[in-house]
Design an enzyme around this catalytic site. Structure first.
Site, PDB file in Angstrom:
ATOM      1  N   VAL A 105      23.544  33.768  -3.727  1.00 13.71           N
ATOM      2  CA  VAL A 105      24.207  34.463  -4.838  1.00 13.71           C
ATOM      3  C   VAL A 105      23.969  35.969  -4.741  1.00 13.71           C
ATOM      4  CG1 VAL A 105      24.020  32.469  -6.405  1.00 13.71           C
ATOM      5  CG2 VAL A 105      22.175  34.157  -6.365  1.00 13.71           C
ATOM      6  N   ASP A 106      23.368  36.406  -3.615  1.00 20.21           N
ATOM      7  CA  ASP A 106      22.853  37.782  -3.530  1.00 20.21           C
ATOM      8  C   ASP A 106      23.880  38.836  -3.128  1.00 20.21           C
ATOM      9  OD1 ASP A 106      23.133  37.366  -0.749  1.00 20.21           O
ATOM     10  OD2 ASP A 106      21.013  36.845  -0.500  1.00 20.21           O
ATOM     11  N   HIS A 121      27.552  28.659  -4.961  1.00 27.41           N
ATOM     12  CA  HIS A 121      26.648  28.664  -6.114  1.00 27.41           C
ATOM     13  C   HIS A 121      26.807  29.896  -6.995  1.00 27.41           C
ATOM     14  CE1 HIS A 121      23.816  25.686  -3.818  1.00 27.41           C
ATOM     15  NE2 HIS A 121      24.868  25.096  -4.335  1.00 27.41           N
ATOM     16  N   CYS A 129      33.306  34.274 -18.628  1.00 24.54           N
ATOM     17  CA  CYS A 129      33.537  33.891 -20.020  1.00 24.54           C
ATOM     18  C   CYS A 129      33.628  32.364 -20.079  1.00 24.54           C
ATOM     19  CB  CYS A 129      34.824  34.516 -20.564  1.00 24.54           C
ATOM     20  SG  CYS A 129      35.263  33.861 -22.188  1.00 24.54           S
ATOM     21  N   CYS A 132      37.570  31.605 -21.584  1.00 20.51           N
ATOM     22  CA  CYS A 132      38.802  31.862 -20.816  1.00 20.51           C
ATOM     23  C   CYS A 132      38.550  31.986 -19.312  1.00 20.51           C
ATOM     24  CB  CYS A 132      39.518  33.111 -21.334  1.00 20.51           C
ATOM     25  SG  CYS A 132      38.660  34.643 -20.916  1.00 20.51           S
ATOM     26  N   CYS A 171      33.575  38.153 -24.958  1.00 18.55           N
ATOM     27  CA  CYS A 171      34.760  38.526 -24.179  1.00 18.55           C
ATOM     28  C   CYS A 171      35.877  38.897 -25.172  1.00 18.55           C
ATOM     29  CB  CYS A 171      35.128  37.305 -23.338  1.00 18.55           C
ATOM     30  SG  CYS A 171      36.701  37.370 -22.501  1.00 18.55           S
ATOM     31  N   THR A 211      19.260  27.222   6.060  1.00 17.97           N
ATOM     32  CA  THR A 211      19.262  26.344   4.887  1.00 17.97           C
ATOM     33  C   THR A 211      18.418  25.116   5.167  1.00 17.97           C
ATOM     34  OG1 THR A 211      20.603  25.074   3.316  1.00 17.97           O
ATOM     35  CG2 THR A 211      21.468  25.235   5.572  1.00 17.97           C
ATOM     36  N   SER A 212      17.707  24.651   4.116  1.00 12.70           N
ATOM     37  CA  SER A 212      16.931  23.422   4.278  1.00 12.70           C
ATOM     38  C   SER A 212      17.860  22.205   4.252  1.00 12.70           C
ATOM     39  CB  SER A 212      15.873  23.317   3.170  1.00 12.70           C
ATOM     40  OG  SER A 212      16.494  23.429   1.909  1.00 12.70           O
TER      41      SER A 212
HETATM   42  P1  OAD Z   1      15.676  26.832   1.029  1.00 20.87           P
HETATM   43  O1  OAD Z   1      14.605  27.718   0.497  1.00 20.87           O
HETATM   44  O2  OAD Z   1      15.666  25.410   0.622  1.00 20.87           O
HETATM   45  O3  OAD Z   1      15.688  26.862   2.618  1.00 20.87           O
HETATM   46  C1  OAD Z   1      15.662  28.069   3.336  1.00 20.87           C
HETATM   47  C2  OAD Z   1      15.712  27.753   4.804  1.00 20.87           C
HETATM   48  O4  OAD Z   1      15.752  28.984   5.511  1.00 20.87           O
HETATM   49  C3  OAD Z   1      14.514  26.977   5.341  1.00 20.87           C
HETATM   50  O5  OAD Z   1      14.959  25.889   6.135  1.00 20.87           O
HETATM   51  C4  OAD Z   1      13.776  28.009   6.193  1.00 20.87           C
HETATM   52  O6  OAD Z   1      13.116  27.427   7.305  1.00 20.87           O
HETATM   53  C5  OAD Z   1      14.906  28.892   6.655  1.00 20.87           C
HETATM   54  N1  OAD Z   1      14.539  30.266   7.041  1.00 20.87           N
HETATM   55  C6  OAD Z   1      13.491  31.005   6.617  1.00 20.87           C
HETATM   56  N2  OAD Z   1      13.509  32.216   7.180  1.00 20.87           N
HETATM   57  C7  OAD Z   1      14.606  32.267   7.986  1.00 20.87           C
HETATM   58  C8  OAD Z   1      15.169  33.258   8.848  1.00 20.87           C
HETATM   59  N3  OAD Z   1      14.621  34.467   8.981  1.00 20.87           N
HETATM   60  N4  OAD Z   1      16.292  32.949   9.534  1.00 20.87           N
HETATM   61  C9  OAD Z   1      16.859  31.712   9.404  1.00 20.87           C
HETATM   62  N5  OAD Z   1      16.373  30.758   8.609  1.00 20.87           N
HETATM   63  C10 OAD Z   1      15.264  31.021   7.906  1.00 20.87           C
HETATM   64  O7  OAD Z   1      17.069  27.534   0.652  1.00 20.87           O
HETATM   65  P2  OAD Z   1      18.532  26.893   0.644  1.00 20.87           P
HETATM   66  O8  OAD Z   1      18.692  25.855   1.667  1.00 20.87           O
HETATM   67  O9  OAD Z   1      19.489  28.033   0.634  1.00 20.87           O
HETATM   68  O10 OAD Z   1      20.612  26.466  -5.310  1.00 20.87           O
HETATM   69  O11 OAD Z   1      18.532  26.226  -0.778  1.00 20.87           O
HETATM   70  C11 OAD Z   1      19.720  25.642  -1.246  1.00 20.87           C
HETATM   71  C12 OAD Z   1      19.859  25.837  -2.717  1.00 20.87           C
HETATM   72  O12 OAD Z   1      18.641  25.430  -3.364  1.00 20.87           O
HETATM   73  C13 OAD Z   1      20.025  27.270  -3.167  1.00 20.87           C
HETATM   74  O13 OAD Z   1      21.332  27.732  -3.069  1.00 20.87           O
HETATM   75  C14 OAD Z   1      19.605  27.200  -4.588  1.00 20.87           C
HETATM   76  C15 OAD Z   1      18.335  26.389  -4.408  1.00 20.87           C
HETATM   77  O14 OAD Z   1      17.925  25.693  -5.524  1.00 20.87           O
HETATM   78  C16 OAD Z   1      20.861  26.734  -6.583  1.00 20.87           C
HETATM   79  O15 OAD Z   1      20.223  27.539  -7.207  1.00 20.87           O
HETATM   80  C17 OAD Z   1      21.970  25.927  -7.176  1.00 20.87           C
END
Ligand code: OAD
Length: 264
Positions: A105-106, A121, A129, A132, A171, A211-212
């Protein structure tokens, strides 16, 4: 050096997409959610990641909710895009990459120059709003001001509430704004999710970066891609839930690995 098969796969791919998570912004100084200094380690997601959880916390420990809001926004507000964000923007500029599908979201993909960014996300700078659906963007200064006011209001639930209602003004339609981010238990924006599902099936190659792969429905995208025959290159310092279905796992930091693709 990238492995030869990876170089060949990337060269042959006509259409490429990227699916990104918090790890791509780690080198911009934003801690991942589930890493050692992650937000969900300090603030358990069962208490802080859902609207009902936050409301409950607000009743019992309002200052903790303020601390959470400040910690959530502080690092992303200071962050700048890193070489991984810029590499994806460059791939798009050259016509190879058709979309970045992000859970983040950054706003850093957009700030690096990526144009077609699908935000699953939401976006931390955007309000929506509730009646609407109209969007309003908050400037960095506005959010910083809000965090300062929240910090000063600590110790009084009424004062905190006043700050919050000041942020979520009405709004023009009379409805109230809310942050345009997806909390746990809420549906993802369906049009964005459908478009993401279409794209991962249509491309030849999907990068899965930082992503994890444990938060659904976003985490289903690599599986949908795999079923459609899309090749997957994963970039992550450690194995994730996606690694088992990745065609290639490039172990390391996104900011170090992704720019190498610009020279193949
Ligand atoms: P996570 O914190 O679950 O996972 C981050 C991943 O990035 C891990 O697998 C790390 O090993 C990897 N990582 C760390 N440093 C890195 C680097 N320099 N280069 C590449 N990979 C690296 O974050 P997300 O998978 O994004 O949702 O989490 C998914 C969602 O969970 C988020 O969007 C958020 C959170 O709750 C909501 O808020 C709805």
């Amino acid at each position: 050096m990238l492995p030869d098969e990876v170089v060949t796969l990337y060269r042959r791919a006509k259409r490429v997409a990227a699916f990104t998570g918090a790890g791509i912004s780690e080198e911009s100084g934003i801690p991942t959610f589930r890493g050692d200094s992650g937000l969900w380690v300090k603030y358990p997601p069962e208490k802080f990641a859902s609207v009902t959880g936050l409301l409950r916390m607000f009743i019992t420990q309002p200052d903790r909710v303020v601390d959470f809001a400040i910690d959530f926004y502080r690092m992303p507000l200071m962050a700048e895009p890193n070489p991984a964000h810029y590499a994806l923007a460059e791939m798009e500029r050259t016509g190879k990459l058709i979309a970045v599908i992000t859970q983040n979201v950054d706003n850093l993909h957009q700030r690096a120059g990526s144009k077609n960014v699908l935000e699953l996300h939401g976006n931390m700078y955007r309000l929506r709003c509730m009646r609407c659906g109209k969007h309003r963007y908050m400037a960095k200064d506005e959010i910083e001001g809000m965090l300062n006011r929240l910090q000063q209001a600590k110790g009084s639930r009424i004062r905190i509430l006043r700050v919050v209602t000041g942020i979520f003004k009405r709004c023009e339609c009379g409805g109230r704004y809310r942050v345009d981010m997806v909390f746990f238990g809420e549906p993802l924006p369906q049009d964005v999710l459908f478009e993401a599902e279409r794209i991962v099936q249509e491309v030849d190659l999907l990068f899965v970066i930082g992503t994890s792969g444990v938060v659904y429905p976003a985490a289903s995208l690599p599986y949908i891609a795999k079923d459609a025959g899309t090749k997957i290159i994963e970039i992550n310092p450690v194995a994730s839930a996606v690694t088992q279905i990745a065609d290639h796992f490039l172990q390391g930091k996104a900011g170090e690995i992704l720019p190498k693709f610009l020279h193949v």
